[in-house]
Scaffold this motif. Structure first.
Motif, PDB file in Angstrom:
ATOM      1  N   GLU A   1      40.264 -24.051  18.968  1.00  0.00           N
ATOM      2  CA  GLU A   1      41.412 -23.882  19.870  1.00  0.00           C
ATOM      3  C   GLU A   1      42.329 -22.768  19.348  1.00  0.00           C
ATOM      4  O   GLU A   1      42.792 -21.919  20.121  1.00  0.00           O
ATOM      5  CB  GLU A   1      42.178 -25.205  19.968  1.00  0.00           C
ATOM      6  N   VAL A   2      42.570 -22.774  18.063  1.00  0.00           N
ATOM      7  CA  VAL A   2      43.417 -21.736  17.467  1.00  0.00           C
ATOM      8  C   VAL A   2      42.749 -20.368  17.611  1.00  0.00           C
ATOM      9  O   VAL A   2      43.405 -19.371  17.940  1.00  0.00           O
ATOM     10  CB  VAL A   2      43.701 -22.050  15.974  1.00  0.00           C
ATOM     11  N   LEU A   3      41.434 -20.301  17.389  1.00  0.00           N
ATOM     12  CA  LEU A   3      40.727 -19.028  17.519  1.00  0.00           C
ATOM     13  C   LEU A   3      40.741 -18.509  18.953  1.00  0.00           C
ATOM     14  O   LEU A   3      40.801 -17.302  19.184  1.00  0.00           O
ATOM     15  CB  LEU A   3      39.275 -19.168  17.050  1.00  0.00           C
ATOM     16  N   ALA A   4      40.679 -19.409  19.924  1.00  0.00           N
ATOM     17  CA  ALA A   4      40.612 -19.016  21.324  1.00  0.00           C
ATOM     18  C   ALA A   4      41.982 -18.653  21.901  1.00  0.00           C
ATOM     19  O   ALA A   4      42.062 -17.999  22.944  1.00  0.00           O
ATOM     20  CB  ALA A   4      39.985 -20.138  22.153  1.00  0.00           C
ATOM     21  N   ALA A   5      43.042 -19.056  21.233  1.00  0.00           N
ATOM     22  CA  ALA A   5      44.392 -18.792  21.744  1.00  0.00           C
ATOM     23  C   ALA A   5      44.682 -17.297  21.688  1.00  0.00           C
ATOM     24  O   ALA A   5      44.168 -16.579  20.836  1.00  0.00           O
ATOM     25  CB  ALA A   5      45.422 -19.559  20.911  1.00  0.00           C
ATOM     26  N   PRO A   6      45.513 -16.804  22.617  1.00  0.00           N
ATOM     27  CA  PRO A   6      45.874 -15.385  22.583  1.00  0.00           C
ATOM     28  C   PRO A   6      46.625 -15.044  21.294  1.00  0.00           C
ATOM     29  O   PRO A   6      47.347 -15.870  20.748  1.00  0.00           O
ATOM     30  CB  PRO A   6      46.777 -15.201  23.808  1.00  0.00           C
TER      31      PRO A   6
END
Length: 99
Positions: free
Chosen positions: A69-74
């Motif tokens: 989730e952190v990696l996918a966040a802008p």
């Protein structure tokens, strides 16, 4: 009765071309270290790197989901980095050294 101490250091011997030894000696001198210390440190760092490349990172499914989730966040801009990126480089017009 004489007791024998457990050996804590082990010698390593290798044959190197003169040019390699000269390069190692030059680098060791620049670092202010002996040849032995320099070579030992370089070998240990290289070994740690190889071992770390082969290490697995284990986490729970929930932890992995949070990581993804952190990696996918802008990406969030970091103000100090934005300011630095906008500063002219020393070879560009408008550059003023900090005083």
């Amino acid at each position: 009765m004489a007791s024998t101490a457990e050996r804590k250091e082990y010698p390593i011997s290798m044959r190197l071309p003169e040019s390699d030894v000269a390069m190692i000696d030059r680098a060791a001198t620049l670092r202010g270290r002996s040849r032995t210390d320099f070579v030992r440190d370089a070998a240990v760092r290289a070994a740690e790197e190889v071992v770390m490349e082969q290490s697995f990172i284990r986490m729970s499914p929930e932890g992995f989901a949070g990581f993804m989730e952190v990696l996918a966040a802008p990406a969030m801009p970091v103000p100090a980095m934005v300011k630095l990126a906008k500063r002219p480089a020393p070879w560009e017009p408008g550059y003023e050294p900090k005083r």
